[in-house]
Design an enzyme around this catalytic site. Structure first.
Site, PDB file in Angstrom:
ATOM      1  N   ASN A 105       8.602 -30.740  -8.369  1.00  0.00           N
ATOM      2  CA  ASN A 105       7.988 -29.827  -9.345  1.00  0.00           C
ATOM      3  C   ASN A 105       8.199 -28.354  -9.015  1.00  0.00           C
ATOM      4  OD1 ASN A 105       7.163 -31.827 -11.046  1.00  0.00           O
ATOM      5  ND2 ASN A 105       5.211 -32.129 -10.008  1.00  0.00           N
ATOM      6  N   HIS A 112       3.312 -38.949  -4.299  1.00  0.00           N
ATOM      7  CA  HIS A 112       3.629 -38.400  -5.620  1.00  0.00           C
ATOM      8  C   HIS A 112       4.659 -39.276  -6.331  1.00  0.00           C
ATOM      9  CE1 HIS A 112       5.382 -34.873  -8.127  1.00  0.00           C
ATOM     10  NE2 HIS A 112       4.461 -35.522  -8.801  1.00  0.00           N
ATOM     11  N   GLU A 119       7.594 -38.995  -3.742  1.00  0.00           N
ATOM     12  CA  GLU A 119       7.534 -37.934  -2.732  1.00  0.00           C
ATOM     13  C   GLU A 119       6.334 -38.235  -1.832  1.00  0.00           C
ATOM     14  OE1 GLU A 119       8.482 -33.485  -3.699  1.00  0.00           O
ATOM     15  OE2 GLU A 119       7.624 -34.384  -5.477  1.00  0.00           O
ATOM     16  N   SER A 155       0.408 -33.437  -8.406  1.00  0.00           N
ATOM     17  CA  SER A 155       1.754 -32.916  -8.652  1.00  0.00           C
ATOM     18  C   SER A 155       2.009 -31.610  -7.949  1.00  0.00           C
ATOM     19  CB  SER A 155       1.928 -32.641 -10.146  1.00  0.00           C
ATOM     20  OG  SER A 155       1.875 -33.798 -10.879  1.00  0.00           O
TER      21      SER A 155
HETATM   22  C1  LIG Z   1       5.260 -33.973 -13.496  1.00  0.00           C
HETATM   23  C2  LIG Z   1       5.454 -34.629 -12.202  1.00  0.00           C
HETATM   24  O1  LIG Z   1       4.564 -34.516 -11.315  1.00  0.00           O
HETATM   25  C3  LIG Z   1       6.693 -35.317 -11.779  1.00  0.00           C
HETATM   26  C4  LIG Z   1       7.391 -36.099 -12.831  1.00  0.00           C
HETATM   27  O2  LIG Z   1       7.174 -37.274 -12.977  1.00  0.00           O
HETATM   28  S1  LIG Z   1       8.437 -35.266 -13.804  1.00  0.00           S
HETATM   29  C5  LIG Z   1       9.061 -36.450 -14.939  1.00  0.00           C
HETATM   30  C6  LIG Z   1      10.179 -37.193 -14.336  1.00  0.00           C
HETATM   31  N1  LIG Z   1      10.658 -38.138 -15.316  1.00  0.00           N
HETATM   32  C7  LIG Z   1      11.769 -37.930 -16.029  1.00  0.00           C
HETATM   33  O3  LIG Z   1      12.432 -36.921 -15.887  1.00  0.00           O
HETATM   34  C8  LIG Z   1      12.068 -39.019 -17.002  1.00  0.00           C
HETATM   35  C9  LIG Z   1      13.180 -38.659 -17.936  1.00  0.00           C
HETATM   36  N2  LIG Z   1      13.492 -39.804 -18.761  1.00  0.00           N
HETATM   37  C10 LIG Z   1      14.429 -40.693 -18.425  1.00  0.00           C
HETATM   38  O4  LIG Z   1      15.132 -40.506 -17.443  1.00  0.00           O
HETATM   39  C11 LIG Z   1      14.596 -41.871 -19.320  1.00  0.00           C
HETATM   40  O5  LIG Z   1      13.990 -41.606 -20.563  1.00  0.00           O
HETATM   41  C12 LIG Z   1      13.982 -43.181 -18.715  1.00  0.00           C
HETATM   42  C13 LIG Z   1      14.721 -43.573 -17.461  1.00  0.00           C
HETATM   43  C14 LIG Z   1      12.485 -42.995 -18.398  1.00  0.00           C
HETATM   44  C15 LIG Z   1      14.059 -44.305 -19.720  1.00  0.00           C
HETATM   45  O6  LIG Z   1      15.359 -44.354 -20.189  1.00  0.00           O
HETATM   46  P1  LIG Z   1      15.829 -45.569 -21.098  1.00  0.00           P
HETATM   47  O7  LIG Z   1      17.196 -45.295 -21.536  1.00  0.00           O
HETATM   48  O8  LIG Z   1      14.782 -45.853 -22.116  1.00  0.00           O
HETATM   49  O9  LIG Z   1      15.922 -46.686 -20.006  1.00  0.00           O
HETATM   50  P2  LIG Z   1      15.723 -48.244 -20.109  1.00  0.00           P
HETATM   51  O10 LIG Z   1      16.974 -48.862 -19.606  1.00  0.00           O
HETATM   52  O11 LIG Z   1      15.225 -48.655 -21.475  1.00  0.00           O
HETATM   53  O12 LIG Z   1      14.558 -48.472 -19.065  1.00  0.00           O
HETATM   54  C16 LIG Z   1      14.778 -48.357 -17.668  1.00  0.00           C
HETATM   55  C17 LIG Z   1      13.568 -48.935 -16.991  1.00  0.00           C
HETATM   56  O13 LIG Z   1      12.450 -48.106 -17.262  1.00  0.00           O
HETATM   57  C18 LIG Z   1      11.392 -48.843 -17.845  1.00  0.00           C
HETATM   58  N3  LIG Z   1      10.794 -47.905 -18.795  1.00  0.00           N
HETATM   59  C19 LIG Z   1      11.436 -47.141 -19.686  1.00  0.00           C
HETATM   60  N4  LIG Z   1      10.573 -46.364 -20.345  1.00  0.00           N
HETATM   61  C20 LIG Z   1       9.358 -46.655 -19.849  1.00  0.00           C
HETATM   62  C21 LIG Z   1       8.061 -46.178 -20.120  1.00  0.00           C
HETATM   63  N5  LIG Z   1       7.820 -45.214 -21.022  1.00  0.00           N
HETATM   64  N6  LIG Z   1       7.032 -46.699 -19.429  1.00  0.00           N
HETATM   65  C22 LIG Z   1       7.248 -47.661 -18.508  1.00  0.00           C
HETATM   66  N7  LIG Z   1       8.468 -48.129 -18.186  1.00  0.00           N
HETATM   67  C23 LIG Z   1       9.493 -47.638 -18.861  1.00  0.00           C
HETATM   68  C24 LIG Z   1      12.041 -50.032 -18.464  1.00  0.00           C
HETATM   69  O14 LIG Z   1      11.138 -51.138 -18.553  1.00  0.00           O
HETATM   70  C25 LIG Z   1      13.169 -50.309 -17.478  1.00  0.00           C
HETATM   71  O15 LIG Z   1      12.645 -51.008 -16.346  1.00  0.00           O
HETATM   72  P3  LIG Z   1      13.562 -52.047 -15.526  1.00  0.00           P
HETATM   73  O16 LIG Z   1      14.709 -51.256 -14.952  1.00  0.00           O
HETATM   74  O17 LIG Z   1      12.639 -52.627 -14.507  1.00  0.00           O
HETATM   75  O18 LIG Z   1      14.008 -53.047 -16.534  1.00  0.00           O
HETATM   76  N1  LIG Z   2       2.115 -36.697 -16.127  1.00  0.00           N
HETATM   77  C1  LIG Z   2       3.077 -36.745 -15.220  1.00  0.00           C
HETATM   78  O1  LIG Z   2       4.262 -36.744 -15.584  1.00  0.00           O
HETATM   79  C2  LIG Z   2       2.737 -36.816 -13.783  1.00  0.00           C
HETATM   80  C3  LIG Z   2       1.462 -36.578 -13.334  1.00  0.00           C
HETATM   81  N2  LIG Z   2       1.181 -36.663 -12.002  1.00  0.00           N
HETATM   82  C4  LIG Z   2      -0.157 -36.409 -11.511  1.00  0.00           C
HETATM   83  O2  LIG Z   2      -0.929 -37.594 -11.678  1.00  0.00           O
HETATM   84  C5  LIG Z   2      -2.288 -37.260 -11.944  1.00  0.00           C
HETATM   85  C6  LIG Z   2      -2.693 -37.896 -13.265  1.00  0.00           C
HETATM   86  O3  LIG Z   2      -1.865 -37.375 -14.299  1.00  0.00           O
HETATM   87  P1  LIG Z   2      -1.713 -38.140 -15.686  1.00  0.00           P
HETATM   88  O4  LIG Z   2      -1.835 -39.593 -15.474  1.00  0.00           O
HETATM   89  O5  LIG Z   2      -0.530 -37.587 -16.350  1.00  0.00           O
HETATM   90  O6  LIG Z   2      -3.021 -37.593 -16.441  1.00  0.00           O
HETATM   91  P2  LIG Z   2      -3.771 -38.227 -17.680  1.00  0.00           P
HETATM   92  O7  LIG Z   2      -4.454 -37.116 -18.368  1.00  0.00           O
HETATM   93  O8  LIG Z   2      -2.854 -39.112 -18.451  1.00  0.00           O
HETATM   94  O9  LIG Z   2      -4.837 -39.199 -16.991  1.00  0.00           O
HETATM   95  C7  LIG Z   2      -5.854 -38.766 -16.136  1.00  0.00           C
HETATM   96  C8  LIG Z   2      -6.949 -39.813 -16.183  1.00  0.00           C
HETATM   97  O10 LIG Z   2      -7.924 -39.521 -15.173  1.00  0.00           O
HETATM   98  C9  LIG Z   2      -9.196 -39.715 -15.743  1.00  0.00           C
HETATM   99  N3  LIG Z   2     -10.230 -39.064 -14.970  1.00  0.00           N
HETATM  100  C10 LIG Z   2     -10.691 -37.779 -15.063  1.00  0.00           C
HETATM  101  N4  LIG Z   2     -11.673 -37.601 -14.161  1.00  0.00           N
HETATM  102  C11 LIG Z   2     -11.835 -38.765 -13.487  1.00  0.00           C
HETATM  103  C12 LIG Z   2     -12.702 -39.204 -12.447  1.00  0.00           C
HETATM  104  N5  LIG Z   2     -13.608 -38.382 -11.923  1.00  0.00           N
HETATM  105  N6  LIG Z   2     -12.613 -40.489 -12.001  1.00  0.00           N
HETATM  106  C13 LIG Z   2     -11.713 -41.330 -12.547  1.00  0.00           C
HETATM  107  N7  LIG Z   2     -10.857 -40.972 -13.539  1.00  0.00           N
HETATM  108  C14 LIG Z   2     -10.926 -39.703 -13.999  1.00  0.00           C
HETATM  109  C15 LIG Z   2      -9.031 -39.148 -17.139  1.00  0.00           C
HETATM  110  O11 LIG Z   2     -10.102 -39.522 -17.980  1.00  0.00           O
HETATM  111  P3  LIG Z   2     -10.460 -38.544 -19.268  1.00  0.00           P
HETATM  112  O12 LIG Z   2      -9.241 -38.563 -20.135  1.00  0.00           O
HETATM  113  O13 LIG Z   2     -11.653 -39.221 -19.847  1.00  0.00           O
HETATM  114  O14 LIG Z   2     -10.743 -37.182 -18.677  1.00  0.00           O
HETATM  115  C16 LIG Z   2      -7.707 -39.791 -17.528  1.00  0.00           C
HETATM  116  O15 LIG Z   2      -7.897 -41.122 -17.991  1.00  0.00           O
HETATM  117  C17 LIG Z   2      -2.369 -35.735 -11.928  1.00  0.00           C
HETATM  118  O16 LIG Z   2      -2.739 -35.307 -10.646  1.00  0.00           O
HETATM  119  C18 LIG Z   2      -0.940 -35.323 -12.249  1.00  0.00           C
HETATM  120  O17 LIG Z   2      -0.609 -34.062 -11.771  1.00  0.00           O
HETATM  121  C19 LIG Z   2       2.114 -37.028 -11.066  1.00  0.00           C
HETATM  122  C20 LIG Z   2       3.399 -37.295 -11.473  1.00  0.00           C
HETATM  123  C21 LIG Z   2       3.808 -37.171 -12.858  1.00  0.00           C
END
Ligand SMILES: CC(=O)CC(=O)SCCNC(=O)CCNC(=O)[C@H](O)C(C)(C)COP(=O)(O)OP(=O)(O)OC[C@H]1O[C@@H](n2cnc3c(N)ncnc32)[C@H](O)[C@@H]1OP(=O)(O)O
Ligand SMILES: NC(=O)C1=CN([C@@H]2O[C@H](COP(=O)(O)OP(=O)(O)OC[C@H]3O[C@@H](n4cnc5c(N)ncnc54)[C@H](OP(=O)(O)O)[C@@H]3O)[C@@H](O)[C@H]2O)C=CC1
Length: 290
Positions: A189, A139, A151, A118
């Site tokens: 991010n 990403h 990304e 991320s």
């Molecule tokens: C931290 C990082 O590195 C980067 C990041 O990812 S930051 C996080 C970015 N994500 C966000 O901001 C998510 C914010 N949340 C939302 O926009 C909404 O809650 C959402 C779009 C995820 C779901 O909204 P919703 O009203 O429940 O939508 P809904 O119509 O039920 O579902 C839309 C689709 O998402 C899927 N879906 C919804 N929630 C899901 C979940 N938790 N897991 C998997 N799939 C999911 C559904 O199956 C559906 O798929 P299809 O279009 O293929 O049918």
């Molecule tokens: N959360 C988010 O919204 C997003 C996250 N990301 C990125 O994706 C990556 C994963 O995040 P996320 O899925 O949320 O994290 P989680 O904590 O949900 O999952 C990480 C997984 O990796 C496992 N793990 C740790 N070390 C190893 C290893 N050496 N080999 C294989 N598996 C390992 C962990 O196991 P254990 O729990 O046993 O340590 C855990 O099951 C990060 O780089 C994050 O920044 C990208 C986009 C969005």
């Protein structure tokens, strides 16, 4: 041309990448250090695929067919025949570097490595791999099946062919590619996490309660989730790790992680994945903790 995809890390992102890859016809090998995480990931993928099949009126047999394309393993040697390996383990540079070093002896020479980091420098991570020109940032956004964006981040060493092939892969999954330069936390991010961090400061300083802050952004700015709900959804450990990369790599105090965020992570209150963060998830309806 990618046919077989490896995914490392069976957490929320890894299981999502496995879901969309198998759902689009790829053979997938999902690897984690923890067998329980792999079992749980398979259950989540099945639930997600079933939900989509119902919603789109698809044959339920398509779910079994997609599930049959996924195999799991606790050993990197199972990735030997993958064309593209997407690392999605915990957001920790040391841990990721160790994975890339270990992968060298197992992957075929032509395989690409994508990291779902991320925030961490792709150029720096690539130096831990034996194939920096075949190394790239891929990403995905959370939840992977729902979010349209990937990304794509080229490190200094990434070849044009790697970039083209990986963009094509993301597009086959139905995603839109945004190219970002290799700067800390890239585009999404760089913008999103300072907002979340500011929301935690707003709570820390008593400007608003958890409900007040989330309701304000949902109703006042039309965000689908409030920033604290979103932080719990991402994982507070991941949010803190991203802020630390921004703070350290840009050397700018404006990215200082909020002390309350640090405390929550120290307490093991990581959000939804541990059952408690800014909300308590032990009952059906999440309860604000402040
Ligand atoms: C931290 C990082 O590195 C980067 C990041 O990812 S930051 C996080 C970015 N994500 C966000 O901001 C998510 C914010 N949340 C939302 O926009 C909404 O809650 C959402 C779009 C995820 C779901 O909204 P919703 O009203 O429940 O939508 P809904 O119509 O039920 O579902 C839309 C689709 O998402 C899927 N879906 C919804 N929630 C899901 C979940 N938790 N897991 C998997 N799939 C999911 C559904 O199956 C559906 O798929 P299809 O279009 O293929 O049918
Ligand atoms: N959360 C988010 O919204 C997003 C996250 N990301 C990125 O994706 C990556 C994963 O995040 P996320 O899925 O949320 O994290 P989680 O904590 O949900 O999952 C990480 C997984 O990796 C496992 N793990 C740790 N070390 C190893 C290893 N050496 N080999 C294989 N598996 C390992 C962990 O196991 P254990 O729990 O046993 O340590 C855990 O099951 C990060 O780089 C994050 O920044 C990208 C986009 C969005």
């Amino acid at each position: 041309m990618t046919q077989k995809v490896g995914v490392i890390g069976a957490g929320q992102m890894g299981h999502g990448v496995a879901h969309v890859s198998a759902g689009h016809g790829y053979e997938v090998t999902l690897v984690d250090i923890d067998q329980d995480a792999l079992d749980q990931a398979l259950e989540l993928v099945r639930t997600g695929l079933e939900r989509q099949a119902v919603k789109h009126g698809e044959d339920p047999a398509s779910v079994d067919a997609a599930m049959a394309r996924i195999t799991t393993s606790t050993n990197y040697s199972s990735l030997a025949d993958c064309d593209l390996v997407i690392e999605s383990a915990t957001e920790n540079e040391e841990l990721k570097r160790k994975i890339f070093v270990e992968l060298a002896e197992h992957l075929k020479p032509e395989a690409w490595i994508g990291t779902n980091t991320s925030s961490i420098s792709i150029t720096r991570l690539a130096t831990a791999s034996d194939r920096p020109e075949k190394f790239i940032g891929l990403h995905f956004m959370n939840p992977v099946p729902a979010m349209k964006l990937v990304e794509v981040i080229r490190g200094l060493q990434t070849s044009e062919d790697t970039y083209t092939q990986c963009c094509e892969f993301a597009e086959i999954l139905g995603k839109t590619v945004a190219s970002a330069e290799d700067f800390p936390a890239f585009i999404v991010n760089r913008i999103l996490l300072p907002m979340i961090n500011e929301a935690v400061y707003t709570l820390y300083e008593g400007v608003g309660s958890v409900t007040g802050i989330d309701t304000s952004l949902k109703l006042g700015a039309n965000h689908p989730l409030g920033p604290l709900e979103l932080a719990d959804f991402i994982g507070l450990d991941t949010c803190l790790a991203i802020m630390q990369v921004l703070y350290n790599d840009l050397s700018d105090s404006k990215y200082r992680p909020c002390p309350l965020l640090v405390k929550y992570v120290e307490a093991g209150w990581l959000g939804r994945k541990t059952g408690r963060g800014f909300y308590d998830y032990s009952t059906d309806t999440p309860v604000p903790t402040r």
